[in-house]
Design a protein around this motif. Structure first.
Motif, mmCIF file in Angstrom:
data_model
loop_
_atom_site.group_PDB
_atom_site.id
_atom_site.type_symbol
_atom_site.label_atom_id
_atom_site.label_comp_id
_atom_site.label_asym_id
_atom_site.label_seq_id
_atom_site.Cartn_x
_atom_site.Cartn_y
_atom_site.Cartn_z
ATOM 1 N N ALA A 20 -32.493 -40.024 -10.409
ATOM 2 C CA ALA A 20 -32.586 -38.629 -10.828
ATOM 3 C C ALA A 20 -32.213 -37.723 -9.669
ATOM 4 O O ALA A 20 -32.526 -38.022 -8.518
ATOM 5 N N ALA A 21 -31.536 -36.627 -9.997
ATOM 6 C CA ALA A 21 -31.064 -35.704 -8.972
ATOM 7 C C ALA A 21 -31.188 -34.270 -9.459
ATOM 8 O O ALA A 21 -31.315 -34.007 -10.653
ATOM 9 N N ALA A 22 -31.120 -33.358 -8.501
ATOM 10 C CA ALA A 22 -31.166 -31.928 -8.802
ATOM 11 C C ALA A 22 -29.830 -31.298 -8.438
ATOM 12 O O ALA A 22 -29.266 -31.584 -7.371
ATOM 13 N N LEU A 23 -29.345 -30.454 -9.322
ATOM 14 C CA LEU A 23 -28.095 -29.725 -9.112
ATOM 15 C C LEU A 23 -28.455 -28.302 -8.684
ATOM 16 O O LEU A 23 -28.867 -27.484 -9.499
ATOM 17 N N PHE A 24 -28.318 -28.039 -7.378
ATOM 18 C CA PHE A 24 -28.585 -26.714 -6.811
ATOM 19 C C PHE A 24 -27.265 -26.017 -6.554
ATOM 20 O O PHE A 24 -26.283 -26.645 -6.143
ATOM 21 N N ARG A 25 -27.259 -24.696 -6.792
ATOM 22 C CA ARG A 25 -26.085 -23.892 -6.480
ATOM 23 C C ARG A 25 -26.493 -22.700 -5.637
ATOM 24 O O ARG A 25 -27.664 -22.333 -5.604
ATOM 25 N N ASP A 26 -25.504 -22.093 -4.990
ATOM 26 C CA ASP A 26 -25.746 -20.828 -4.302
ATOM 27 C C ASP A 26 -25.248 -19.695 -5.195
ATOM 28 O O ASP A 26 -24.766 -19.940 -6.313
ATOM 29 N N ALA A 27 -25.346 -18.467 -4.720
ATOM 30 C CA ALA A 27 -24.970 -17.305 -5.526
ATOM 31 C C ALA A 27 -23.495 -17.313 -5.908
ATOM 32 O O ALA A 27 -23.102 -16.710 -6.901
ATOM 33 N N GLU A 28 -22.677 -18.022 -5.147
ATOM 34 C CA GLU A 28 -21.241 -18.117 -5.444
ATOM 35 C C GLU A 28 -20.902 -19.276 -6.375
ATOM 36 O O GLU A 28 -19.738 -19.511 -6.691
ATOM 37 N N GLY A 29 -21.928 -20.041 -6.782
ATOM 38 C CA GLY A 29 -21.702 -21.161 -7.682
ATOM 39 C C GLY A 29 -21.358 -22.471 -6.996
ATOM 40 O O GLY A 29 -21.078 -23.460 -7.662
ATOM 41 N N ARG A 30 -21.389 -22.474 -5.660
ATOM 42 C CA ARG A 30 -21.116 -23.727 -4.943
ATOM 43 C C ARG A 30 -22.301 -24.675 -5.091
ATOM 44 O O ARG A 30 -23.447 -24.249 -5.190
ATOM 45 N N VAL A 31 -22.009 -25.968 -5.088
ATOM 46 C CA VAL A 31 -23.007 -27.018 -5.309
ATOM 47 C C VAL A 31 -23.490 -27.567 -3.972
ATOM 48 O O VAL A 31 -22.694 -27.836 -3.071
ATOM 49 N N LEU A 32 -24.807 -27.736 -3.861
ATOM 50 C CA LEU A 32 -25.412 -28.308 -2.662
ATOM 51 C C LEU A 32 -25.268 -29.827 -2.686
ATOM 52 O O LEU A 32 -25.748 -30.482 -3.622
ATOM 53 N N LEU A 33 -24.598 -30.377 -1.684
ATOM 54 C CA LEU A 33 -24.445 -31.825 -1.537
ATOM 55 C C LEU A 33 -25.077 -32.275 -0.235
ATOM 56 O O LEU A 33 -25.124 -31.508 0.742
ATOM 57 N N VAL A 34 -25.542 -33.518 -0.212
ATOM 58 C CA VAL A 34 -26.095 -34.119 0.995
ATOM 59 C C VAL A 34 -25.261 -35.337 1.371
ATOM 60 O O VAL A 34 -24.654 -35.982 0.520
ATOM 61 N N GLU A 35 -25.243 -35.625 2.676
ATOM 62 C CA GLU A 35 -24.473 -36.756 3.201
ATOM 63 C C GLU A 35 -25.438 -37.848 3.669
ATOM 64 O O GLU A 35 -26.086 -37.703 4.700
ATOM 65 N N PRO A 36 -25.543 -38.934 2.902
ATOM 66 C CA PRO A 36 -26.435 -40.029 3.302
ATOM 67 C C PRO A 36 -25.903 -40.765 4.537
ATOM 68 O O PRO A 36 -24.693 -40.821 4.766
ATOM 69 N N ASN A 37 -26.818 -41.354 5.303
ATOM 70 C CA ASN A 37 -26.399 -42.140 6.475
ATOM 71 C C ASN A 37 -26.270 -43.618 6.152
ATOM 72 O O ASN A 37 -25.813 -44.393 6.987
ATOM 73 N N VAL A 101 -30.353 -21.594 -8.758
ATOM 74 C CA VAL A 101 -29.567 -20.938 -7.719
ATOM 75 C C VAL A 101 -30.491 -20.680 -6.528
ATOM 76 O O VAL A 101 -31.544 -20.057 -6.685
ATOM 77 N N LEU A 102 -30.088 -21.177 -5.374
ATOM 78 C CA LEU A 102 -30.881 -20.995 -4.157
ATOM 79 C C LEU A 102 -30.462 -19.721 -3.447
ATOM 80 O O LEU A 102 -29.273 -19.465 -3.256
ATOM 81 N N GLY A 103 -31.446 -18.933 -3.032
ATOM 82 C CA GLY A 103 -31.181 -17.730 -2.261
ATOM 83 C C GLY A 103 -30.962 -18.068 -0.790
ATOM 84 O O GLY A 103 -31.165 -19.203 -0.346
ATOM 85 N N GLU A 104 -30.576 -17.068 -0.025
ATOM 86 C CA GLU A 104 -30.302 -17.259 1.407
ATOM 87 C C GLU A 104 -31.502 -17.836 2.149
ATOM 88 O O GLU A 104 -31.346 -18.717 2.995
ATOM 89 N N GLU A 105 -32.696 -17.332 1.843
ATOM 90 C CA GLU A 105 -33.897 -17.816 2.545
ATOM 91 C C GLU A 105 -34.143 -19.293 2.244
ATOM 92 O O GLU A 105 -34.509 -20.052 3.142
#
Length: 166
Positions: A20-37, A101-105
């Motif tokens: 299961a995963a969460a799809l987060f975006r910023d105000a511009e609609g960009r998607v938050l991705l993480v880079e696993p090690n 949508v995640l805010g700047e803070e």
């Protein structure tokens, strides 16, 4: 059926993995991705559902989000369910929830789980296939389509829409 017969029956049933995963975006609609090690490439915040401990997919996505990026966000709608066959492992059922949508803070407060993650970034829709190839990329694009259209959950197989056309 005795308890032992039932246990034998359960042990003989097919297995499936759940993620299961969460799809987060910023105000511009960009998607938050993480880079696993622990592997090449990028992913959404999320991971394996600890179903043996009674965890649900929604609970797993939220727990993984807290662990991986330090954000405890109540997740929104289920956007996509994907059945992903795989060589050398049981099939995976992948759930994608709307993280909102995640805010700047909130973006500034992201703290990576250093044991598993190298970095994070915001990626525009058109760049998703470059960062998330194959089923995962198709799954994220389908989830973004659900958000844009305001429709219900999409059913996928290997990242491709199934069922009714649309």
């Amino acid at each position: 059926m005795t308890i032992q017969d039932y246990a034998t029956y359960i042990a003989g049933l097919p297995r499936v993995l759940a993620g299961a995963a969460a799809l987060f975006r910023d105000a511009e609609g960009r998607v938050l991705l993480v880079e696993p090690n622990y592997r090449e490439g990028w992913a959404l915040p999320g991971g394996t559902v600890e179903s043996d401990q009674g965890e649900t997919p929604r609970q797993g996505a939220r727990r993984e989000t807290v662990e991986e990026i330090g954000l405890d966000v109540e997740l929104g709608a289920l956007l996509a369910v994907d059945w992903v066959p795989g060589p050398g492992r049981p099939p995976l059922v992948a759930y994608v929830y709307d993280g909102g949508v995640l805010g700047e803070e909130q973006l500034k407060s992201i703290r990576l789980q250093e044991e598993e993650l190298l970095s994070w970034r915001l990626v525009a829709r058109e760049d998703i296939p470059e960062h998330l190839p194959n089923a995962l990329g198709r799954r994220v694009l389908a989830a973004l389509d659900v958000l844009a259209a305001g429709t219900g959950t999409v059913e996928l197989e290997d990242g491709r829409r199934v069922g009714r056309a649309g």
